[in-house]
Write an enzyme that holds these catalytic residues in place. Structure first.
Site, PDB file in Angstrom:
ATOM      1  CB  CYS A 133       4.119   1.598  -0.544  1.00 14.59           C
ATOM      2  SG  CYS A 133       3.042   2.711   0.400  1.00 14.59           S
ATOM      3  CG  HIS A 138       3.498   5.419  -3.059  1.00 15.59           C
ATOM      4  ND1 HIS A 138       3.160   4.143  -2.666  1.00 15.59           N
ATOM      5  CD2 HIS A 138       4.324   5.259  -4.142  1.00 15.59           C
ATOM      6  CE1 HIS A 138       3.714   3.259  -3.472  1.00 15.59           C
ATOM      7  NE2 HIS A 138       4.441   3.916  -4.373  1.00 15.59           N
ATOM      8  CG  ASN A 195       6.408   3.091  -7.472  1.00 14.03           C
ATOM      9  OD1 ASN A 195       6.162   2.825  -6.295  1.00 14.03           O
ATOM     10  ND2 ASN A 195       5.487   3.583  -8.282  1.00 14.03           N
TER      11      ASN A 195
END
Length: 336
Positions: free
Chosen positions: A114, A282, A302
């Site tokens: 990520c 994240h 995302n």
């Protein structure tokens, strides 16, 4: 004996009062408990309850803070006039000539990359925006994840600021999603069904970081070194108006934040932490902001494909540093 029995009853009562046995974070009971609080968002099923939490946590690939002596990117501070900031903003609408790039929801698949995805997505957007739509490329998450040694540990996590520093010092080539051929290095890990059953193969264990290759994919007819893109990277001061000003003028940014177990079941509305334990760090891309039912939010993309959340997007409470979302903001100026 009577006192022992009484003490046991008291302990049992206390345990029940404080939750006793907690419901599984992916269970219907846990989802229902979130929705029963009638907060600013709604939960629903994203991940199958059989998905090991350990696998999900491995997707949260922002490593803990680096030592103070580690390399840092420079800070940018704007002279902000708050009256010039609109109440709502969406980069896809502000730069329609770049909407296909800005609105591209990627999939990090079975890899804790990520930190790389948030960076290359924002860089791709900014190349398009700051070229007035004349340069439309996807910067390669594969190249950044596999080749930036100082960024951390690839699929086992990394540091977003090191990703931006690497882009500035070394450069990152082009490359899009798995199976595409419109750049130098496409993502090599196949997308999968992170969530409920879908058209893809089920996700398995987290992959090992692919080997760094200083060549482009076969058949691309692109040379690796000449394809590298660079730019000036920087961190943005961690205030609401500074972040808004940066996005409004220059494009989306990368942010990292703390994820709690309830976030995994986000479906709609403006997320704020309600219940559940800390799960990990994240990284994502912020592309705008707005107000929903009197609640200010950041609009975020995302990298868990379009089946998660609100078609791959989510909103999170803005202006109060919810889950530290406003603490670490990164951007940059592409070189042409």
């Amino acid at each position: 004996m009577k006192y022992v029995l009484l003490f046991s009853v008291v302990l049992a009562t206390i345990a029940l009062s404080y939750g006793g046995v907690k419901p599984h974070p992916l269970s219907d009971e846990f989802i229902a408990s979130i929705n029963s609080k009638k907060t600013t968002w709604k939960a629903g099923r994203n991940f199958d309850i059989s998905t090991p939490l350990s696998d999900i946590k491995k997707l949260l690939g922002v490593l803990p803070k680096k030592p103070d002596a580690a390399r840092k990117v420079s800070y940018r501070v704007h002279s902000v006039i708050s009256d010039d900031i609109p109440e709502s903003f969406d980069a896809r609408e502000a730069w329609p000539e770049c909407a296909s790039i800005i609105g591209d929801i990627r999939d990090q698949a079975t890899c804790g990359s990520c930190w790389a995805f948030g960076a290359v997505e924002a860089i791709s957007d900014r190349i398009c925006i700051q070229s007035n739509g004349t340069v439309k490329v996807s910067i390669s998450a594969e190249d950044l994840n596999d080749c930036c040694i100082e960024c951390g540990d690839g699929c086992n996590g990394g540091w977003p600021d090191e990703a931006w520093s690497y882009w500035q010092r070394i450069g990152v080539v082009t490359g899009g999603k798995y199976g595409t051929s419109d750049g130098c290095k496409a993502y090599s890990i196949a997308p999968c069904d992170h969530h409920v059953d879908g058209p893809l193969e089920p996700c398995g264990d987290v992959q090992s970081t692919p080997t760094c290759k200083s060549t482009c994919d076969e058949g691309t007819n692109i040379e690796y070194e000449p394809d590298k893109r660079t730019g000036l990277s920087y961190a943005i001061k961690s205030t609401e108006h500074q972040i808004q000003w940066e996005i409004f003028h220059f494009g989306p940014v990368e942010a990292d934040y703390d994820v709690y177990e309830d976030f995994l079941s986000y479906k709609s509305g403006v997320y704020q932490h309600v219940s559940g334990d800390y799960a990990g760090g994240h990284a994502v891309k912020i592309l705008g902001w707005g107000v929903e039912n009197d609640t200010p939010y950041w609009l975020i993309a995302n990298s868990w494909n379009e089946d998660w959340g609100d078609k791959g997007y989510f909103k999170i409470l803005r202006g109060s540093n919810e889950c530290n979302i406003e603490s670490d903001i990164l951007g940059g100026t592409p070189e042409f």
